[in-house]
Scaffold this motif. Structure first.
Motif, PDB file in Angstrom:
ATOM      1  N   LEU A   1       0.898  -1.035   0.140  1.00 35.68           N
ATOM      2  CA  LEU A   1      -0.061   0.039   0.029  1.00 35.68           C
ATOM      3  C   LEU A   1       0.992   1.262  -0.115  1.00 35.68           C
ATOM      4  O   LEU A   1       0.398   2.296  -0.031  1.00 35.68           O
ATOM      5  CB  LEU A   1      -0.929  -0.085   1.204  1.00 35.68           C
ATOM      6  N   ALA A   2       2.123   1.006   0.200  1.00 35.43           N
ATOM      7  CA  ALA A   2       3.073   2.087   0.079  1.00 35.43           C
ATOM      8  C   ALA A   2       2.491   3.307   1.049  1.00 35.43           C
ATOM      9  O   ALA A   2       2.467   4.643   0.666  1.00 35.43           O
ATOM     10  CB  ALA A   2       3.309   2.697  -1.357  1.00 35.43           C
ATOM     11  N   ILE A   3       2.277   2.937   2.358  1.00 33.62           N
ATOM     12  CA  ILE A   3       2.006   4.239   3.285  1.00 33.62           C
ATOM     13  C   ILE A   3       3.190   4.915   3.615  1.00 33.62           C
ATOM     14  O   ILE A   3       4.111   4.310   4.057  1.00 33.62           O
ATOM     15  CB  ILE A   3       1.361   3.161   4.534  1.00 33.62           C
ATOM     16  N   GLU A   4       2.813   6.194   3.416  1.00 35.31           N
ATOM     17  CA  GLU A   4       4.238   7.122   3.731  1.00 35.31           C
ATOM     18  C   GLU A   4       4.352   7.170   5.247  1.00 35.31           C
ATOM     19  O   GLU A   4       3.595   7.444   6.109  1.00 35.31           O
ATOM     20  CB  GLU A   4       3.675   8.538   3.208  1.00 35.31           C
ATOM     21  N   PRO A   5       5.567   7.189   5.575  1.00 34.22           N
ATOM     22  CA  PRO A   5       6.132   7.271   7.104  1.00 34.22           C
ATOM     23  C   PRO A   5       5.809   8.689   7.435  1.00 34.22           C
ATOM     24  O   PRO A   5       6.244   9.643   6.925  1.00 34.22           O
ATOM     25  CB  PRO A   5       7.615   6.710   7.060  1.00 34.22           C
ATOM     26  N   VAL A   6       5.547   8.547   8.731  1.00 32.91           N
ATOM     27  CA  VAL A   6       5.248  10.062   9.344  1.00 32.91           C
ATOM     28  C   VAL A   6       5.732  10.016  10.853  1.00 32.91           C
ATOM     29  O   VAL A   6       5.561   9.066  11.429  1.00 32.91           O
ATOM     30  CB  VAL A   6       3.670  10.516   9.627  1.00 32.91           C
ATOM     31  N   GLU A   7       6.495  11.149  11.025  1.00 28.74           N
ATOM     32  CA  GLU A   7       7.424  11.109  12.504  1.00 28.74           C
ATOM     33  C   GLU A   7       6.330  11.537  13.366  1.00 28.74           C
ATOM     34  O   GLU A   7       5.436  12.436  13.274  1.00 28.74           O
ATOM     35  CB  GLU A   7       8.558  12.182  12.256  1.00 28.74           C
ATOM     36  N   VAL A   8       6.636  10.632  14.570  1.00 29.18           N
ATOM     37  CA  VAL A   8       5.976  11.069  15.840  1.00 29.18           C
ATOM     38  C   VAL A   8       6.459  11.824  16.919  1.00 29.18           C
ATOM     39  O   VAL A   8       7.634  11.342  17.259  1.00 29.18           O
ATOM     40  CB  VAL A   8       5.313   9.779  16.283  1.00 29.18           C
ATOM     41  N   ALA A   9       5.952  12.957  17.427  1.00 32.68           N
ATOM     42  CA  ALA A   9       6.369  13.718  18.364  1.00 32.68           C
ATOM     43  C   ALA A   9       6.603  12.847  19.767  1.00 32.68           C
ATOM     44  O   ALA A   9       5.519  12.111  19.798  1.00 32.68           O
ATOM     45  CB  ALA A   9       5.882  14.829  18.561  1.00 32.68           C
ATOM     46  N   PRO A  10       7.704  13.062  20.587  1.00 31.30           N
ATOM     47  CA  PRO A  10       7.889  12.255  21.737  1.00 31.30           C
ATOM     48  C   PRO A  10       6.484  12.752  22.815  1.00 31.30           C
ATOM     49  O   PRO A  10       6.079  11.715  23.573  1.00 31.30           O
ATOM     50  CB  PRO A  10       9.068  12.549  22.302  1.00 31.30           C
ATOM     51  N   SER A  11       6.113  13.905  22.768  1.00 32.12           N
ATOM     52  CA  SER A  11       4.840  14.257  23.606  1.00 32.12           C
ATOM     53  C   SER A  11       3.678  13.316  23.258  1.00 32.12           C
ATOM     54  O   SER A  11       2.939  13.383  23.915  1.00 32.12           O
ATOM     55  CB  SER A  11       4.789  15.829  23.387  1.00 32.12           C
ATOM     56  N   GLU A  12       3.491  13.554  21.667  1.00 29.18           N
ATOM     57  CA  GLU A  12       2.157  12.826  21.459  1.00 29.18           C
ATOM     58  C   GLU A  12       2.158  11.297  21.544  1.00 29.18           C
ATOM     59  O   GLU A  12       1.204  10.719  22.064  1.00 29.18           O
ATOM     60  CB  GLU A  12       2.194  13.124  19.654  1.00 29.18           C
ATOM     61  N   LEU A  13       3.539  10.810  21.442  1.00 33.31           N
ATOM     62  CA  LEU A  13       3.434   9.248  21.996  1.00 33.31           C
ATOM     63  C   LEU A  13       3.235   9.157  23.385  1.00 33.31           C
ATOM     64  O   LEU A  13       2.632   8.033  23.961  1.00 33.31           O
ATOM     65  CB  LEU A  13       4.945   8.868  21.519  1.00 33.31           C
ATOM     66  N   LYS A  14       3.738   9.845  24.335  1.00 32.61           N
ATOM     67  CA  LYS A  14       3.631   9.966  25.686  1.00 32.61           C
ATOM     68  C   LYS A  14       2.009   9.843  25.947  1.00 32.61           C
ATOM     69  O   LYS A  14       1.510   9.152  26.743  1.00 32.61           O
ATOM     70  CB  LYS A  14       4.415  10.900  26.480  1.00 32.61           C
ATOM     71  N   LEU A  15       1.206  10.890  25.167  1.00 34.14           N
ATOM     72  CA  LEU A  15      -0.166  10.963  25.694  1.00 34.14           C
ATOM     73  C   LEU A  15      -0.782   9.671  24.998  1.00 34.14           C
ATOM     74  O   LEU A  15      -1.800   9.178  25.690  1.00 34.14           O
ATOM     75  CB  LEU A  15      -0.679  12.186  25.066  1.00 34.14           C
ATOM     76  N   ALA A  16      -0.351   9.108  23.967  1.00 35.51           N
ATOM     77  CA  ALA A  16      -1.098   8.142  23.347  1.00 35.51           C
ATOM     78  C   ALA A  16      -0.892   6.799  24.288  1.00 35.51           C
ATOM     79  O   ALA A  16      -1.732   6.067  24.456  1.00 35.51           O
ATOM     80  CB  ALA A  16      -0.668   7.771  22.113  1.00 35.51           C
ATOM     81  N   LEU A  17       0.375   6.740  24.937  1.00 41.45           N
ATOM     82  CA  LEU A  17       0.720   5.665  25.809  1.00 41.45           C
ATOM     83  C   LEU A  17      -0.245   5.734  26.996  1.00 41.45           C
ATOM     84  O   LEU A  17      -0.914   4.720  27.574  1.00 41.45           O
ATOM     85  CB  LEU A  17       2.108   5.373  26.080  1.00 41.45           C
ATOM     86  N   GLN A  18      -0.498   6.848  27.649  1.00 42.47           N
ATOM     87  CA  GLN A  18      -1.068   7.069  28.746  1.00 42.47           C
ATOM     88  C   GLN A  18      -2.542   6.756  28.228  1.00 42.47           C
ATOM     89  O   GLN A  18      -3.381   6.129  29.135  1.00 42.47           O
ATOM     90  CB  GLN A  18      -1.218   8.688  28.984  1.00 42.47           C
ATOM     91  N   LEU A  19      -3.159   7.104  27.417  1.00 41.92           N
ATOM     92  CA  LEU A  19      -4.427   6.693  27.048  1.00 41.92           C
ATOM     93  C   LEU A  19      -4.546   5.120  26.744  1.00 41.92           C
ATOM     94  O   LEU A  19      -5.531   4.772  27.214  1.00 41.92           O
ATOM     95  CB  LEU A  19      -4.873   7.442  25.698  1.00 41.92           C
ATOM     96  N   ILE A  20      -3.703   4.534  26.166  1.00 40.46           N
ATOM     97  CA  ILE A  20      -3.835   3.121  25.858  1.00 40.46           C
ATOM     98  C   ILE A  20      -3.739   2.470  27.378  1.00 40.46           C
ATOM     99  O   ILE A  20      -4.541   1.461  27.661  1.00 40.46           O
ATOM    100  CB  ILE A  20      -2.582   2.534  25.336  1.00 40.46           C
TER     101      ILE A  20
END
Length: 314
Positions: free
Chosen positions: A178-197
């Motif tokens: 599908l040639a999904i384009e890689p997108v960089e994730v900010a550390p602050s966004e990753l931290k919030l996402a992990l808290q939600l998980i």
């Protein structure tokens, strides 16, 4: 759900050990709501095949099968030729290897079956279940079933063995295609996402915590039709996602963290099997299986008070 009925008596081959087993379907297709196609007079419709060239109905005994090699160019096969190409059914599920549990990507899972021991198969069946659970392994096997050669996985659960048909490699698409384009994730966004998980994580999957809301809605509409009432479309939920919106990712994550999670629902009692009704029509067969509820007596509406007479001007 209807009582399980054995589909076939088979043998599970485990080295020099042969385990007599019985095969059961793991799913119940009768739980889904089915509608029938009806004519304007309420009778059922019969499917027919029509020739694109002549427009005439072709009887089944005159039909042929062909493989399209080019546009409108077919290689024809006679029924006896197709019969010779079919895989000969086998009553043996032959285990060829053991692999770690979780080694098979669920993307390759096809139809599932349940395996139960047949006569004189209780001891070797229990031994295989115990050995697989102790070793953390599942089995890969070959099985010829319904004119096809299948690769299957046999895995042990707390209650017994589950047979899972597996798809072949050329039957499964890959995300890499599908040639999904890689997108960089900010550390602050990753931290919030992990808290939600972490906030909405549970230890296990409980299938009784979920209900088929669409099936319930369709069955309720069928009951309304039988009772002679008009079906009213349900309003769209306020929390339903709206398409095409651009949201602030960080704000959405923070808002999600502050939102209380919904408690799992209790298991609902099994719903009744829907009658074959469509557009308010009930066939005689379905009507016999399901009696229409009595209509509630309508409460007479209160008489409107007489309007005051306007005094005529002198």
């Amino acid at each position: 759900m209807a009582a399980a009925r054995s589909i076939a008596s088979l043998t599970l081959g485990f080295g020099l050990v042969s385990i007599p087993i019985r095969l059961y379907s793991a799913t119940d297709s009768g739980a889904s709501v089915r509608f029938h196609l009806l004519a304007p007079d309420g009778s059922r419709l019969k499917q027919q095949y029509v020739s694109e060239q002549t427009g005439k109905v072709v009887p089944r005994d005159q039909m042929m099968k062909g493989y399209e090699v080019e546009k409108d160019q077919f290689v024809l096969f006679q029924p006896d030729e197709l019969k010779r190409l079919e895989e000969t059914a086998s009553h043996v599920i032959d285990i060829v290897a053991f692999i770690p549990e979780g080694a098979v990507d669920p993307l390759y899972y096809d139809k599932a079956y349940l395996l139960a021991p047949d006569k004189r198969g209780g001891k070797p069946y229990a031994l295989l279940v115990a050995a697989m659970r102790e070793s953390g392994q599942c089995a890969l096997a070959r099985w010829a079933w319904r004119a096809r050669q299948h690769v299957v996985q046999v895995r042990a659960t707390e209650d017994g063995l589950v047979l899972q048909q597996l798809l072949y490699a050329d039957e499964v698409r890959s995300l890499k295609d599908l040639a999904i384009e890689p997108v960089e994730v900010a550390p602050s966004e990753l931290k919030l996402a992990l808290q939600l998980i972490d906030q909405i994580s549970t230890d296990r999957y409980d299938p009784t915590a979920f209900e088929d809301e669409e099936r319930k809605r369709v069955l309720a509409a069928i009951d309304e039709k039988i009772a002679g009432r008009q079906v009213v479309a349900s309003a769209r939920g306020e929390d339903a996602p709206q398409g095409g919106q651009v949201v602030d990712l960080m704000a959405a994550l923070r808002a999600s963290l502050g939102k209380p999670t919904a408690a799992p629902r209790e298991a609902a009692p099994p719903a009744r099997k829907a009658a074959g009704a469509e557009a308010g029509n009930v066939t005689p067969l379905d009507a016999g299986a399901r009696k229409a509820p009595k209509r509630a007596a309508r409460t007479p509406a209160p008489e409107a008070a007489p309007a005051p007479r306007s005094r005529a001007r002198k």
